[in-house]
Design a protein around this motif. Sequence first.
Motif, PDB file in Angstrom:
ATOM      1  N   TYR B 242       0.839  -1.234  -0.031  1.00 30.30           N
ATOM      2  CA  TYR B 242       0.002  -0.058   0.100  1.00 30.30           C
ATOM      3  C   TYR B 242       0.917   1.206  -0.021  1.00 30.30           C
ATOM      4  N   PHE B 246       0.587   4.097  -2.719  1.00 37.84           N
ATOM      5  CA  PHE B 246       0.145   5.114  -2.289  1.00 37.84           C
ATOM      6  C   PHE B 246       1.364   6.336  -2.626  1.00 37.84           C
ATOM      7  N   LYS B 249       0.838   7.167  -6.352  1.00 39.16           N
ATOM      8  CA  LYS B 249      -0.301   8.005  -6.696  1.00 39.16           C
ATOM      9  C   LYS B 249      -0.054   9.320  -6.410  1.00 39.16           C
ATOM     10  N   ILE B 250       0.283   9.502  -5.104  1.00 36.75           N
ATOM     11  CA  ILE B 250       0.242  10.899  -4.627  1.00 36.75           C
ATOM     12  C   ILE B 250       1.563  11.561  -5.266  1.00 36.75           C
ATOM     13  N   LEU B 317      -3.497  23.504  -2.545  1.00 34.93           N
ATOM     14  CA  LEU B 317      -3.411  22.137  -2.904  1.00 34.93           C
ATOM     15  C   LEU B 317      -2.264  21.528  -2.909  1.00 34.93           C
ATOM     16  N   GLN B 422      -4.533   6.575   8.244  1.00 38.21           N
ATOM     17  CA  GLN B 422      -5.447   6.576   6.991  1.00 38.21           C
ATOM     18  C   GLN B 422      -6.432   7.360   7.157  1.00 38.21           C
ATOM     19  N   MET B 425      -5.210  10.983   6.841  1.00 34.63           N
ATOM     20  CA  MET B 425      -5.156  11.432   5.515  1.00 34.63           C
ATOM     21  C   MET B 425      -6.169  11.589   4.600  1.00 34.63           C
ATOM     22  N   ARG B 426      -7.318  10.640   4.883  1.00 36.84           N
ATOM     23  CA  ARG B 426      -8.542  10.841   4.026  1.00 36.84           C
ATOM     24  C   ARG B 426      -9.174  12.159   4.290  1.00 36.84           C
ATOM     25  N   LEU B 429      -6.906  15.017   2.816  1.00 33.72           N
ATOM     26  CA  LEU B 429      -7.219  15.114   1.275  1.00 33.72           C
ATOM     27  C   LEU B 429      -8.577  15.703   0.958  1.00 33.72           C
ATOM     28  N   ARG B 430      -9.335  14.710   1.522  1.00 32.51           N
ATOM     29  CA  ARG B 430     -10.818  15.123   1.189  1.00 32.51           C
ATOM     30  C   ARG B 430     -10.977  16.560   0.982  1.00 32.51           C
ATOM     31  N   PHE B 433      -9.334  18.461  -1.445  1.00 33.12           N
ATOM     32  CA  PHE B 433      -9.917  18.449  -2.824  1.00 33.12           C
ATOM     33  C   PHE B 433     -11.204  19.186  -3.083  1.00 33.12           C
TER      34      PHE B 433
END
Lengths: 448, 471
Positions: B242, B246, B249-250, B317, B422, B425-426, B429-430, B433
């Motif tokens: 993971y 991750f 992707k990031i 961002l 996690q 992070m969620r 990032l949420r 965005f």
Amino acid sequence: SARVMPTQERKLFSSTLFHKIFKAHTSLSLKKCKGCLYKISTSMVEKGTSLLKMMEISVAEAEKRTGKNAVNMQETYTVYLIETRPVDAASEGTNPVPDSLWRRYSEFELLRNYLLVTYPFSVVPPLPEKRAEFVWHKLSADNMDPDFVERRRVGLENFLLRVASHPDLSSDKIFYSFLTEENGWKETVFETGFQAKADSRLKALNATFRVKNPDKRFAEMKHYGDELQSVISQLLRVRARAADRLYGVYKVHGNYGRVFSEWSAIEKEMGDGLQSAGHHMDAYAASVDDILEEEEHYADQLKEYLFYADALRAVCRKHELTQYELEMAAQDLTSKKQQREELATGTIRTFSLKGMTSKLFGQETPEQREAKLKMLETQIEEGEELVKERNAECEEFVKSAWVDIERFKEQKDHDLREALISYAIMQISMCKKGIQVWNNAKECFSKM
Amino acid sequence: MSASVVDNTVSSGNSSVAIPTDISGQILDLDEDDELEVFSKDTSTTQTDGSSFNASMQTSPASMINQYKFEEEEEDADTKDIFVTVDNPESHVTAIETYITYRVETKTTRSEFDSSEFEVRRRYQDFLWLKGRLEEAHPTLIVHPLPEKFVMKGMVERFNEDFIETRRRALHKFLNKIAEHPIFSSSEDFKIFLTAGSGELTSHKKQGPGFLSRMGETVKAVAAAVRGVRNRPQEFTDMQEYAEAFSQKISSLDKVTQRIVREQKEYLEELKECGPTYALWSQSEQELAEPLKNVAGCVDNCCKETEEQVKHLNDHLIPVLHEYVLCADTLKAVLRRRDNIQADFEGKTEALATKKADRDADSKVLSLAWDSLVGRSPEEVKQQKQQKLKGEIKEMRDELDKAEDRLEWANNALKTDWTRWQKVMRTDLRSAFIDTAERNVSYYEKCLAVWESFLQSQRTDAEGNGNVDSS
């Protein structure tokens, strides 16, 4: 309004027809080409006597053809289908099949050159560009490219409609037969002998000459034409570059779609939100294609007036030419009159070889003088006629040309204002799409 | 080691669990004071039989994990009892160097703090020190990353205004993440960082595990890394995969966003020329002058909006994405450290087994020749040898038990913190965005208003110019 009438056959339609007013006919008031935002407003059609009241004209299709050219080489070219239909028929409810014929771009050019020569006092509508200019990277500069062909089709239709709604040009027979007679049209055009005039006109327009007393209005108009051409070129260039960049911005967002999708595969709770947000990013990236296609139409509208500027300058140049010819004739007359005076009074104020030789070798006989005087008198008479003619020509030209220039100014102000409005509408549409996409994305993000 | 501080960080209402004697004995030997403060109550709940390797938080009963989670639920905004701000950068010039300090202000109601408000000045080095201390104390907990020491790309100088501001924001986030962490926020080092005067801080920095013991730890770590892990549990392998994915992707998102900013800036450059061109045109016109000037104004306004939008992306961002790129590296480092701890344990297990085999083997092999040389009776020698081995084995077993506990501790800490990370992070990032999406909507709304006002102005002096509805 007075017009200099060409010597060939004149208008086909009687004045009674011209005065028929087709107010409610929508196809006249808003001639909308497919996807094109050009409009010929009712007021303009009603003002002049125009063919457009009688018939519907459109350039419906484009097709590729291959054939042998003048030097017997194989070539591929595009032909355009011109469709015409009498207005009456449509309004009566029946829908007859339109008359149609195929023409290629070079024939349009021939028509326009003929009109330029035959109606020098008219601001002749321009053709769409021969080659693609002001392209940004996605746009092809290839003449065979389907998008280019489509935009050209629209431009050619617009050209025909402009001519058909012009008070002077619309009643031209050659124009009418261009629309209606497929075969032998070219020969007909050449038979008018316009080419000879074209050559001399071209020579004259390219020559440099100094006019002593140009009409100030025309000088200003020429200057305006220069400025218009320069500023529209600049605008088109800048716009093309900006379009290129905007394309980049939107397309890069497509990468978000890809990465979100990949990322969602490794996440548990965030997966769905990310995945659906990614789809909206893809939609956002894709939306730029339509946006820029619409903007291309705006660019085409500007281009038309870029080329119109050239037509305007041509009229001003023609004025200078007629004025110059008048001045030359007047100058010639003055010098001839002076010569007569000298001969009559015996004083030599102007230098002449005859004068010098007579001084050296003795004066001429009275008979010789008499003969000379007589000749001069004739020349002066002819000269005065010429000056009168040229003066009339000049005045006539100034009058007619100025009428058309005023008409053109009004048309330009109206059309460009419409273009700016449609640009604003496009921007608004683009913003609305953006708002929608990002609101959707936001909702998906909230579900992350 | 003081036990008093424990109570404040651990939520009340928790059932007290008896600490098994053997574990508590080992706890006392560890020199990681901070860990003790929190874990003395908690570690009782870890089962030494290894059955606590339980990925799911919800189902492990009365485990430290549950404890941890309980605390986490209390971290709502209403119960947040420590607020830290980093602001007011100032430059300091000395004979040797020039550096920047930042004001760190703390407001808290926690009782372990002597007062409710503190204000100190700290420089980047101090933050680095704090991070290092937290990582040392909790090798398998995830410490939020610090902004980088240098930014290599571009020509960013250390004292460029934007750079300082970006750094300040990142330092602010760093401290807040520490403050929000159930374990880090009760670290003594953290408290000192927030409250000590500069002299006090310097002397405190000098304490802590000595050079030699730190060297010892490093050597152990290297040895363990070289040895490698034999039986990594699947869940940690999953975590590693993971972390890799991750990270990729990031990083991609970071790059994509930076590319977007670049393209936007170039678009802006071109757009900036449009307005003036329309304005120039308006000078040649009469009727058209007003609408052209109007359009020029609209384009200029849109330029301003675009500029703001780009700035927002840059300031909001991109830093968040960048933080999580660094976080991904932290994840991998934490997993590595856990592996080392396991490798250490495995190594010790092997060594003990070998020693035991030696002991068993020894009782069979008679090295009579040597013994007769030395002049001792075989029995004597055998006894001596056996005694020696027994002692060694006992020592090794003690070491092994310690290593086992350390491993379990590390595993549980990691698992819990991983889940916590996690979640954070969620959330981060949420909201980043969502924020970006909202900003984009706002951008388009503003541009829309600009063009609609143009249409409005044209409508009011329209003389029936056809339709102006949006298609």
